[in-house]
Motif scaffolding. Structure first.
Motif, PDB file in Angstrom:
ATOM      1  N   ARG A  36       0.851  -1.199   0.000  1.00 47.17           N
ATOM      2  CA  ARG A  36       0.000   0.000   0.000  1.00 47.17           C
ATOM      3  C   ARG A  36       0.892   1.257   0.000  1.00 47.17           C
ATOM      4  NH1 ARG A  36      -5.254   1.029   1.357  1.00 47.17           N
ATOM      5  NH2 ARG A  36      -5.582  -1.119   2.012  1.00 47.17           N
ATOM      6  N   ALA A  37       1.934   1.231   0.834  1.00 48.02           N
ATOM      7  CA  ALA A  37       2.853   2.373   0.897  1.00 48.02           C
ATOM      8  C   ALA A  37       3.584   2.551  -0.435  1.00 48.02           C
ATOM      9  CB  ALA A  37       3.868   2.167   2.030  1.00 48.02           C
ATOM     10  N   PHE A  38       4.041   1.445  -1.009  1.00 49.99           N
ATOM     11  CA  PHE A  38       4.790   1.547  -2.264  1.00 49.99           C
ATOM     12  C   PHE A  38       3.881   1.988  -3.412  1.00 49.99           C
ATOM     13  CE2 PHE A  38       7.741  -0.579  -5.522  1.00 49.99           C
ATOM     14  CZ  PHE A  38       8.576   0.533  -5.558  1.00 49.99           C
ATOM     15  N   ALA A  39       2.613   1.526  -3.377  1.00 47.60           N
ATOM     16  CA  ALA A  39       1.644   1.953  -4.407  1.00 47.60           C
ATOM     17  C   ALA A  39       1.421   3.467  -4.319  1.00 47.60           C
ATOM     18  CB  ALA A  39       0.322   1.210  -4.218  1.00 47.60           C
ATOM     19  N   ALA A  40       1.316   3.982  -3.095  1.00 48.32           N
ATOM     20  CA  ALA A  40       1.122   5.427  -2.902  1.00 48.32           C
ATOM     21  C   ALA A  40       2.351   6.195  -3.396  1.00 48.32           C
ATOM     22  CB  ALA A  40       0.852   5.730  -1.426  1.00 48.32           C
ATOM     23  N   TYR A  41       3.542   5.632  -3.152  1.00 45.01           N
ATOM     24  CA  TYR A  41       4.781   6.258  -3.642  1.00 45.01           C
ATOM     25  C   TYR A  41       4.759   6.339  -5.181  1.00 45.01           C
ATOM     26  CZ  TYR A  41       9.584   6.793  -5.187  1.00 45.01           C
ATOM     27  OH  TYR A  41      10.708   7.226  -5.850  1.00 45.01           O
ATOM     28  N   LEU A  42       4.396   5.223  -5.827  1.00 42.05           N
ATOM     29  CA  LEU A  42       4.365   5.192  -7.296  1.00 42.05           C
ATOM     30  C   LEU A  42       3.365   6.209  -7.840  1.00 42.05           C
ATOM     31  CD1 LEU A  42       4.541   1.316  -7.965  1.00 42.05           C
ATOM     32  CD2 LEU A  42       6.354   2.985  -8.398  1.00 42.05           C
ATOM     33  N   GLN A  43       2.192   6.279  -7.215  1.00 40.56           N
ATOM     34  CA  GLN A  43       1.199   7.271  -7.671  1.00 40.56           C
ATOM     35  C   GLN A  43       1.741   8.692  -7.530  1.00 40.56           C
ATOM     36  OE1 GLN A  43      -2.517   6.512  -5.574  1.00 40.56           O
ATOM     37  NE2 GLN A  43      -3.234   5.112  -7.171  1.00 40.56           N
ATOM     38  N   GLY A  44       2.562   8.916  -6.499  1.00 42.35           N
ATOM     39  CA  GLY A  44       3.153  10.233  -6.259  1.00 42.35           C
ATOM     40  C   GLY A  44       4.158  10.648  -7.327  1.00 42.35           C
ATOM     41  N   LEU A  45       4.590   9.690  -8.163  1.00 41.09           N
ATOM     42  CA  LEU A  45       5.541  10.022  -9.241  1.00 41.09           C
ATOM     43  C   LEU A  45       4.823  10.661 -10.432  1.00 41.09           C
ATOM     44  CD1 LEU A  45       7.730   6.751  -9.272  1.00 41.09           C
ATOM     45  CD2 LEU A  45       8.248   8.937  -8.161  1.00 41.09           C
ATOM     46  N   ASP A  86      13.565   3.777   1.208  1.00 39.88           N
ATOM     47  CA  ASP A  86      13.223   5.210   1.247  1.00 39.88           C
ATOM     48  C   ASP A  86      11.882   5.453   0.557  1.00 39.88           C
ATOM     49  OD1 ASP A  86      15.594   5.655   2.550  1.00 39.88           O
ATOM     50  OD2 ASP A  86      16.701   6.257   0.748  1.00 39.88           O
ATOM     51  N   ALA A  87      11.680   4.753  -0.575  1.00 42.26           N
ATOM     52  CA  ALA A  87      10.406   4.881  -1.307  1.00 42.26           C
ATOM     53  C   ALA A  87       9.247   4.426  -0.416  1.00 42.26           C
ATOM     54  CB  ALA A  87      10.448   4.058  -2.595  1.00 42.26           C
ATOM     55  N   GLY A 126       6.150   6.697   0.780  1.00 45.75           N
ATOM     56  CA  GLY A 126       4.787   6.257   0.461  1.00 45.75           C
ATOM     57  C   GLY A 126       3.905   6.114   1.683  1.00 45.75           C
ATOM     58  N   ALA A 127       4.535   5.736   2.818  1.00 42.77           N
ATOM     59  CA  ALA A 127       3.764   5.543   4.060  1.00 42.77           C
ATOM     60  C   ALA A 127       3.135   6.855   4.522  1.00 42.77           C
ATOM     61  CB  ALA A 127       4.663   4.974   5.147  1.00 42.77           C
ATOM     62  N   ARG A 128       3.695   7.992   4.083  1.00 42.53           N
ATOM     63  CA  ARG A 128       3.153   9.293   4.479  1.00 42.53           C
ATOM     64  C   ARG A 128       2.125   9.817   3.483  1.00 42.53           C
ATOM     65  NH1 ARG A 128       8.793   9.850   5.638  1.00 42.53           N
ATOM     66  NH2 ARG A 128       9.175  11.070   3.740  1.00 42.53           N
ATOM     67  N   LYS A 129       1.919   9.044   2.394  1.00 46.06           N
ATOM     68  CA  LYS A 129       0.961   9.476   1.363  1.00 46.06           C
ATOM     69  C   LYS A 129      -0.317   8.626   1.453  1.00 46.06           C
ATOM     70  CE  LYS A 129       4.198  10.865  -2.357  1.00 46.06           C
ATOM     71  NZ  LYS A 129       5.215  11.542  -1.658  1.00 46.06           N
ATOM     72  N   THR A 130      -1.340   9.043   0.725  1.00 47.34           N
ATOM     73  CA  THR A 130      -2.591   8.266   0.701  1.00 47.34           C
ATOM     74  C   THR A 130      -2.752   7.640  -0.682  1.00 47.34           C
ATOM     75  OG1 THR A 130      -3.537   9.876   2.211  1.00 47.34           O
ATOM     76  CG2 THR A 130      -5.074   8.362   1.146  1.00 47.34           C
ATOM     77  N   LEU A 131      -3.085   6.358  -0.675  1.00 49.54           N
ATOM     78  CA  LEU A 131      -3.311   5.650  -1.948  1.00 49.54           C
ATOM     79  C   LEU A 131      -4.712   5.943  -2.472  1.00 49.54           C
ATOM     80  CD1 LEU A 131      -2.480   3.455  -4.063  1.00 49.54           C
ATOM     81  CD2 LEU A 131      -3.397   1.752  -2.476  1.00 49.54           C
ATOM     82  N   THR A 132      -4.802   6.287  -3.748  1.00 48.29           N
ATOM     83  CA  THR A 132      -6.111   6.465  -4.385  1.00 48.29           C
ATOM     84  C   THR A 132      -6.437   5.190  -5.161  1.00 48.29           C
ATOM     85  OG1 THR A 132      -5.544   8.797  -4.692  1.00 48.29           O
ATOM     86  CG2 THR A 132      -7.448   7.958  -5.927  1.00 48.29           C
TER      87      THR A 132
END
Length: 557
Positions: free
Chosen positions: A60-69, A187-188, A192-198
C-alpha cells in the motif's frame, strides 16, 4: 471440437468449467487475501517471514509512492529482481496503484533490457542493485524516468544489513554503477507511508501484465495478460490441485516452494498468485542453481507443493544432500516449462513418493493450459488434459482439425488466453484466429482419452531423409542411459540426408564414450533417429529458468 473427450479423465470433484470470476480485478483478489489471512506468513526468505499484513502495509505504501511520481493509470512499471520479498510487494503495489507489471529477466544483457523497456514503454523500473550496472548502460535510450533500487536484505530487518554486506563486500555481487536519480526501495516505502493511496477503478479487461516471451521465435514480444486472464488461471490451478491439496491437515498452512523465478509466468501465476488466493506461504528461493543452498533451505520447512522444471528436479534428486529434506508432506510436484524426462520422473517418484504431474502452457496462456490429474499415481509422459473451461484441438497448417491420433499444431481457447501481443497486430494475427483460438507453435497428438502428447516445437523438428525426428523423443531415450546426466538433440546439416541428429551430452560417468552412446541408441532408436554426431560438454546452454537452449546448440553447429 464439439465434444470435450478429456472430461471423462477429470478427477472426481474437479468441475468442468470455472464459475464466474469472483473479483473485478487482481486487486480484488489481493484485498481479499490481505483481509482473510492477515496474521499468516505470506513469504519466507533466508529464515525471515513476511506476513500477509506486512505485504498489505508495504505494498500500500509503495503503491502510494508510485502514484506520487505522477504516473497515470495503465502506465507500465518494470520489475527486475530475483526471488526476494520485494518482488511480490512490488507486484501488489503496481497493481494496487492501477499500473501494468512488466516482468524482466534479471540476467538480461543491456541490449535485451533496452529492447524490453522501449517496447513496453515502461516509465519506471524497480531493480535489485546487483543488476543496476546493466540498466546504467541502456537507460538513456529508454522511456524510464524513475528508478527504485532494491538490495537483497531490504525487508528482513537487522539480518538484512549483514546480508547486504556479504552480497556487496564479501561475494562482490554488486558491480559498480551510477544511477544518480535512483531512490532506494526502503526510502520509497517510507515516503509512500506518508501518502494516501487512491484506489484505481479497474476492470477485468484492463491489462495487468506484459509477459515477454523468451524470444525463441526471434524478437521478444510482450504477451498482453488481462486481469481476467491471470485470475482465471490462478482459479483453474486451484481447482485442479484441490483433490490433493485438500488433504493438507487442518491447522497446517499450505506451503509452496518458489524456486522458479517470479518473473517467469509459471512462478508468477501458479506460485505467487495462487498462493495469495488460497492463503499459502511461499518459500522464496533466490538462486535455484545453488542446489546445496536450496536443499538447506527446504530442510527447515514443511511444504506441500513444488512447481519446477525438469533440470531442477533432476539436479535435486541426484544431489547427495537430497535425503536431508523431509519430502513426506509433498502433495503435488508440478513439472512445466519444458518436457519432463521419464528417467527423472521415475527417480523422483521413488525418492519422494509424490509423482511429477506434467503440465503445459505458455506466456500467452497465463501460463497453464493443460495438466495431468494430480491424483495420478505414475508419470504418463503426456502434458495431461485441458484445464477447466479450456479447449484444445490439434490442427493442420490450414487450421482444420486433424483426425484423432494424428500430429498437428496445438491450438488453445480459454479464459487464460492472452489478448494479443503488445502493439504488434501483425504478430498477433499470426497466432490468434478470428474466433479466439491461440496457435501454440507446438506439435502434439491427442489420444482417445483427451490426453495430449507434445511431439515437438514446429521449428525444432529434425528432418532426416523426409522423416520427422522429434528431439524430445531422442532426448528422453538417451536420458535413460545410466552414464548420462543431461542431453540435448538438434538437427545439423548433412549432405546425404538433408539433416542429421546431433547429441550434446553432459556425462554423469566420466568414462562414457561415444561408442557406448551409439550402441545404446542402436538398441533403442530406429535408424534415422540415431545420432550421427555426439559431442560431450561440461554443461548445456540454458535459459535462467532451466530450459535447454537448442537454438544455441543448433546455431553453433
Amino acid at each position: 471440437m464439439s465434444e470435450r473427450i478429456w472430461l471423462k479423465s477429470y478427477p472426481e470433484g474437479v468441475p468442468h468449467d470455472l464459475p464466474p470470476l469472483p473479483y473485478d480485478s487482481l486487486v480484488g483478489l489481493l484485498d481479499e487475501s490481505f483481509r482473510k489471512y492477515t496474521d499468516r506468513p505470506a513469504y519466507s526468505f533466508l529464515g525471515k517471514e513476511l506476513s500477509y499484513a506486512d505485504t498489505d502495509r508495504l505494498s500500500r505504501a509503495f503503491a502510494a509512492y508510485l502514484q506520487g511520481l505522477g504516473l497515470v493509470q495503465g502506465d507500465r512499471v518494470a520489475i527486475m529482481m530475483p526471488n526476494v520479498p520485494q518482488y511480490p510487494v512490488t507486484v501488489a503495489a503496481i497493481l494496487r496503484a492501477g499500473y501494468v507489471v512488466v516482468n524482466v529477466n534479471p540476467l538480461y544483457t543491456a541490449r535485451e533490457l533496452e529492447h524490453q523497456l522501449k517496447d513496453s514503454g515502461a516509465k519506471a523500473i524497480v531493480i535489485i542493485e546487483n543488476f543496476a550496472a546493466t540498466l546504467q548502460k541502456c537507460i538513456a535510450n529508454t522511456p524510464v524516468k524513475h528508478v527504485v533500487l532494491a538490495a537483497m536484505g531490504d525487508l528482513i530487518g537487522l539480518k538484512g544489513h549483514i546480508v547486504n554486506l556479504v552480497v556487496r563486500k564479501v561475494k562482490k555481487l554488486v558491480p559498480p554503477f551510477e544511477l544518480p536519480n535512483a531512490v532506494r526501495f526502503n526510502d520509497a516505502l517510507a515516503q509512500g507511508a506518508r501518502k494516501t493511496l487512491t484506489p484505481p477503478k479497474l476492470k477485468l479487461d484492463d491489462v495487468a501484465v506484459l509477459q515477454y516471451t523468451g524470444g525463441t521465435t526471434g524478437v521478444s514480444k510482450g504477451a498482453v495478460l488481462l486481469h481476467r486472464n491471470v485470475i482465471a488461471n490462478a482459479l483453474q490451478s486451484e481447482l485442479w490441485n484441490a483433490p490433493v491439496m485438500s488433504k493438507v491437515p487442518a491447522g497446517e498452512q499450505p506451503t509452496g516452494v518458489c524456486a522458479l523465478p517470479l518473473y517467469h509466468i509459471f512462478a508468477f501465476t501458479v506460485g505467487m498468485m495462487l498462493s495469495l488466493r488460497n492463503g499459502s506461504k511461499l518459500i522464496l528461493i533466490p538462486n535455484p542453481r545453488d542446489l546445496p543452498a536450496v536443499l538447506k533451505e527446504l530442510s527447515q520447512h514443511t511444504f506441500h507443493s513444488f512447481p519446477a522444471v525438469n533440470t531442477l528436479f533432476n539436479g535435486l534428486v541426484n544431489h547427495p544432500d537430497f535425503h536431508t529434506v523431509d519430502w513426506s508432506n509433498l502433495k503435488v510436484s508440478l513439472g512445466g516449462g519444458m518436457s519432463v524426462q521419464s528417467a527423472v520422473a521415475d527417480k523422483w517418484l521413488k525418492q519422494t513418493h509424490c509423482p511429477i504431474v506434467e503440465g503445459y502452457g505458455l506466456s500467452e496462456t497465463s501460463p497453464s493450459a493443460s495438466c495431468n490429474p494430480v491424483t495420478n499415481k505414475e508419470f504418463t509422459g503426456t502434458i495431461g488434459v485441458p484445464l477447466p473451461s479450456t479447449y484444445m484441438r490439434i490442427i493442420d497448417d490450414e487450421g482444420r482439425e486433424v483426425p484423432q491420433g494424428q500430429a498437428g499444431e496445438i491450438a488453445i481457447k480459454g479464459p487464460q488466453v492472452m489478448a494479443g501481443y503488445w502493439q504488434r497486430p501483425d504478430e498477433t494475427a499470426k497466432v490468434m484466429t478470428a474466433d479466439g483460438w491461440f496457435k501454440s507453435g507446438d506439435i502434439g497428438v491427442m489420444d482417445e482419452k483427451g490426453y495430449l502428447k507434445i511431439v515437438d516445437r514446429k521449428k525444432d523438428m529434425i528432418l532426416v531423409s523426409g522423416f520427422n525426428v522429434y528431439p524430445n523423443e531422442v532426448e528422453d531415450v538417451v536420458a535413460r542411459m545410466p552414464g548420462v546426466l543431461e542431453v540435448a538433440a538438434v538437427g545439423v546439416p548433412n549432405e546425404e540426408s538433408g539433416e542429421a541428429v546431433k547429441l550434446v551430452i553432459v556425462k554423469r560417468d566420466p568414462a562414457l564414450t561415444p561408442e557406448q552412446v551409439q550402441a545404446y541408441c542402436r538398441e533403442n532408436l530406429t535408424g534415422y533417429k540415431r545420432p550421427k554426431v555426439i559431442e560431450f560438454r561440461t554443461e548445456l546452454p540454458k535459459t535462467p529458468v532451466g530450459k535447454i537452449l537448442r537454438r544455441e546448440l543448433r546455431d553453433k553447429a
